[in-house]
Design an enzyme around this catalytic site. Structure first.
Site, PDB file in Angstrom:
ATOM      1  NE  ARG A  16       0.698   2.731  -5.887  1.00  0.00           N
ATOM      2  CZ  ARG A  16       0.355   4.011  -5.930  1.00  0.00           C
ATOM      3  NH1 ARG A  16      -0.889   4.339  -5.848  1.00  0.00           N
ATOM      4  NH2 ARG A  16       1.252   4.955  -6.111  1.00  0.00           N
ATOM      5  CG  HIS A  50       8.197  -3.907  -7.433  1.00  0.00           C
ATOM      6  ND1 HIS A  50       7.806  -4.506  -6.249  1.00  0.00           N
ATOM      7  CD2 HIS A  50       7.619  -2.672  -7.429  1.00  0.00           C
ATOM      8  CE1 HIS A  50       7.028  -3.664  -5.576  1.00  0.00           C
ATOM      9  NE2 HIS A  50       6.909  -2.549  -6.267  1.00  0.00           N
TER      10      HIS A  50
END
Ligand code: NCD
Length: 366
Positions: free
Chosen positions: A52, A130
């Site tokens: 992704r 992240h």
């Protein structure tokens, strides 16, 4: 460090909302290829597996009209010959205008940003952060719940090693969200992160070891994460918690009908496939929002679209400290890269942490 995104703390709340406005604009364009970034190249430099994140960065740049170069297999790169990350980014900056970096070492994106002459986007640095996943997670909540301020979110799973949760918890705290943590014993949020959240944002975190015990009925969103098996230092510890939590349809009877279920994906066995047909299951939409959100971020960092007050100017309580020490965290980038200066940060109360991986000096609690 030019226009980089290393931590979710780098971007202000106004900046996050500005990015969301731009993401809405791009989302409304559907699959059209725009002409926003026609001279620009993104390099996706990925030293860890990804589906992704890497592909949505690449799709985002292509939809902005830009170009993509990619290093998706570190085994086929000069890293296997022993090239340092600092040297690699010094090279790649001459091929690309912006670099999205994923690396197994905590603090790697920080080192890259200090050596590159182009913006670095942290696409995951070990178990640390992240931040672009957090932008996607917050955007999903913003779109589907309608607000970020004061939402109640349950974070469930491997909260100790999950970098998406480490960034998301800070993002939610900044918007005054209420957090409920659900983690099997041993996989709770790192104490140093809890301290930051409570001391900096006055957040009250309620913690539970099972979903059954948690007040799910109060939640606007349930955020599930997989066991981060690749981050366990001790295989015996992994065996103890394997299959220790599964979110099934039956476990969610108390979750409101207008709440949403999120997951950064990939899922393994912690989220029942039977939930996919449930209207509360938002995780595939969440993954799809990765493209417009990353389009907005790339345009902002390249200066192609202006977002007012994008950067956070107040960086909390940590200052630089001249005394140096070796970081005890075996997974810190400092212990893999020769030639980068050791750096310490200090809080007013005298506690110290590594300037790269942010682990506390004495206890190494993260
Ligand atoms: C996450 C990651 O890489 O940290 N995946 C992603 O980027 N969507 C979550 C995970 O791997 O569990």
């Amino acid at each position: 460090m030019i226009n980089s995104l290393i931590s979710i703390r780098d971007i202000s709340n106004a900046g996050i909302l500005g990015l969301f406005e731009l993401a809405q604009e791009y989302n409304a364009q559907g699959r059209k290829r725009l002409d926003v970034a026609h001279n620009a190249i993104i390099a996706t430099l990925f030293y860890e597996p990804s589906t992704r994140t890497r592909m949505s960065f690449e799709a985002a740049m292509l939809r902005l009209g830009g170009q993509v170069i990619s290093m998706a297999d570190p085994g086929a790169s000069s890293a296997v010959k022993g090239e340092t990350l600092a040297d690699t980014v010094r090279i790649v900056e001459s091929y690309a205008d912006i670099i999205a970096l994923r690396h197994p070492r905590e603090g790697a994106a920080q080192v890259a940003a200090e050596h590159a002459g182009v913006p670095i986007i942290n696409a995951g640095d070990g178990a640390r952060e992240h931040p672009t996943q957090t932008l996607v997670d917050l955007y999903t909540i913003y779109r589907e719940i309608g607000r970020l301020e004061g939402v109640t979110v349950a974070l469930c799973g491997d909260l100790k090693h999950g970098r998406t949760v480490h960034s998301l918890a800070q993002g939610l705290a900044r918007f005054g969200a209420h957090m409920i943590c659900v983690a099997p014993p041993g996989l709770e949020l790192p104490p140093a992160l809890v301290a930051t959240l409570t001391q900096n944002f006055g957040v009250n975190i309620d913690s539970f070891s099972t979903l059954d015990a948690a007040p799910l009925g109060d939640c606007d969103a349930l955020y599930v994460t997989r066991l981060q098996k690749e981050r366990f230092a001790d295989p015996a510890e992994l065996e103890k918690v394997r299959h220790s939590y599964v979110v099934s349809h039956d476990s969610l009877t108390r979750l409101r009908t207008n709440a949403i279920i999120l997951h950064p994906l990939p899922r393994v066995d912690e989220l029942d496939f039977a939930l996919d047909g449930d209207p509360r299951a938002a995780y595939f939409r969440q993954a799809a929002y990765g493209v417009p959100v990353r389009m907005a971020l790339i345009s902002a960092l390249l200066g192609l679209r202006d977002i007012a007050n994008l950067y956070e100017t107040v960086h909390g309580e940590w200052g630089r400290y001249p005394r140096l020490y070796n970081c005890e965290n075996a997974r810190c980038i400092i212990n893999a890269e020769p030639g980068i200066p050791i750096r310490t940060e200090v809080r007013k109360d005298g506690t110290r942490r590594c300037g790269y991986c942010e682990k506390m000096e004495a206890a190494c609690q993260r």
